[in-house]
Design a protein around this motif. Structure first.
Motif, PDB file in Angstrom:
ATOM      1  N   GLY A 140      29.737   3.890  52.864  1.00 20.10           N
ATOM      2  CA  GLY A 140      28.368   3.785  52.347  1.00 20.10           C
ATOM      3  C   GLY A 140      27.478   3.009  53.297  1.00 20.10           C
ATOM      4  O   GLY A 140      27.679   3.010  54.500  1.00 20.10           O
ATOM      5  N   ASN A 141      26.507   2.330  52.739  1.00 21.47           N
ATOM      6  CA  ASN A 141      25.492   1.651  53.546  1.00 21.47           C
ATOM      7  C   ASN A 141      25.364   0.189  53.150  1.00 21.47           C
ATOM      8  O   ASN A 141      25.997  -0.277  52.218  1.00 21.47           O
ATOM      9  N   TYR A 142      24.532  -0.526  53.917  1.00 15.62           N
ATOM     10  CA  TYR A 142      24.082  -1.871  53.570  1.00 15.62           C
ATOM     11  C   TYR A 142      22.594  -1.758  53.285  1.00 15.62           C
ATOM     12  O   TYR A 142      21.864  -1.107  54.036  1.00 15.62           O
ATOM     13  N   ILE A 143      22.148  -2.427  52.260  1.00 13.90           N
ATOM     14  CA  ILE A 143      20.710  -2.570  52.025  1.00 13.90           C
ATOM     15  C   ILE A 143      20.404  -4.046  52.206  1.00 13.90           C
ATOM     16  O   ILE A 143      20.937  -4.898  51.485  1.00 13.90           O
ATOM     17  N   TYR A 154      17.777  -1.187  55.798  1.00 15.57           N
ATOM     18  CA  TYR A 154      19.113  -0.661  55.525  1.00 15.57           C
ATOM     19  C   TYR A 154      19.855  -0.395  56.827  1.00 15.57           C
ATOM     20  O   TYR A 154      19.274  -0.362  57.907  1.00 15.57           O
ATOM     21  N   GLU A 155      21.143  -0.196  56.685  1.00 19.03           N
ATOM     22  CA  GLU A 155      21.993   0.169  57.811  1.00 19.03           C
ATOM     23  C   GLU A 155      23.050   1.122  57.269  1.00 19.03           C
ATOM     24  O   GLU A 155      23.594   0.896  56.185  1.00 19.03           O
ATOM     25  N   ASP A 156      23.311   2.194  58.007  1.00 15.70           N
ATOM     26  CA  ASP A 156      24.354   3.130  57.609  1.00 15.70           C
ATOM     27  C   ASP A 156      24.991   3.721  58.859  1.00 15.70           C
ATOM     28  O   ASP A 156      24.677   3.303  59.985  1.00 15.70           O
ATOM     29  N   VAL A 157      25.875   4.677  58.683  1.00 15.73           N
ATOM     30  CA  VAL A 157      26.579   5.270  59.817  1.00 15.73           C
ATOM     31  C   VAL A 157      25.603   5.859  60.834  1.00 15.73           C
ATOM     32  O   VAL A 157      25.835   5.795  62.043  1.00 15.73           O
ATOM     33  N   TYR A 158      24.488   6.402  60.369  1.00 13.90           N
ATOM     34  CA  TYR A 158      23.526   7.032  61.279  1.00 13.90           C
ATOM     35  C   TYR A 158      22.714   6.000  62.066  1.00 13.90           C
ATOM     36  O   TYR A 158      22.451   6.193  63.259  1.00 13.90           O
TER      37      TYR A 158
END
Length: 183
Positions: A140-143, A154-158
């Motif tokens: 998943g991601n970080y918000i 936010y931060e995610d794989v992309y």
């Protein structure tokens, strides 16, 4: 009869040393190896700058699953970030120590931490820690949020993949340097 006994009784002679003879499942992404992944003192170019005193070394970008695996390296003390998890995180502390303001535990070298989806916490590297390196397996991601939970970013794989490609392009390795890590 145990499974171990059953498997051995069906194997004749050196059959245990014969590789699997059939194709892998259709559509399966191939496996890969990152040599020296836990060489914490590897070439500095492999570390992607993220913030002042903070960098990461990518190991895997799971585009189909929406997660990533990386080493996070922090070379400063203090608050690093406050964030909420969109998925589970597994963390293995390899060097130094860190903690969350919201918990009483301290992750020290050799520690494992599980962070459940939905949890919000504030990452801190304590005074006197020259370097913290933790392997994070993120789903998943970080918000990133303020103290009241209002979203700041936010931060995610992309976003991680974009940062890595930009860094490797800037230092001359090229954006394709990360292609072998993408699944």
């Amino acid at each position: 009869m145990t499974l171990k006994t059953d498997i051995r009784s069906r194997s004749k002679g050196d059959n245990l040393r014969i590789a699997y003879r059939h194709p892998q499942p259709a559509g399966m992404a191939p496996d890969f190896l990152v040599p020296g992944a836990l060489n914490l003192d590897c070439d500095e170019k492999l570390w992607v700058p993220q913030a002042d005193g903070v960098s990461f070394r990518p190991l895997n970008f799971n585009l189909s699953g929406g997660g990533f695996v990386n080493l996070l390296r922090v070379r400063r003390s203090g608050v690093i970030s406050r964030h909420r998890h969109g998925g589970a995180v597994h963390a293995f502390t390899l060097r130094g120590q860190w903690h969350y303001l919201e918990h009483s535990w301290m992750a020290t070298t050799g520690s494992y931490a599980f962070e459940p989806p939905g949890e919000t916490h504030t990452l801190v590297v304590p005074e006197g820690v020259d370097e913290m390196i933790t392997l994070f397996h993120v789903t998943g991601n970080y918000i990133y949020v303020d103290p009241d939970g209002q979203a700041l970013g936010y931060e995610d794989v992309y976003t991680k993949l974009d940062a890595a490609r930009a860094h490797y392009t800037e230092i001359g390795l090229g954006a394709s340097f990360v292609d072998s890590m993408i699944r």
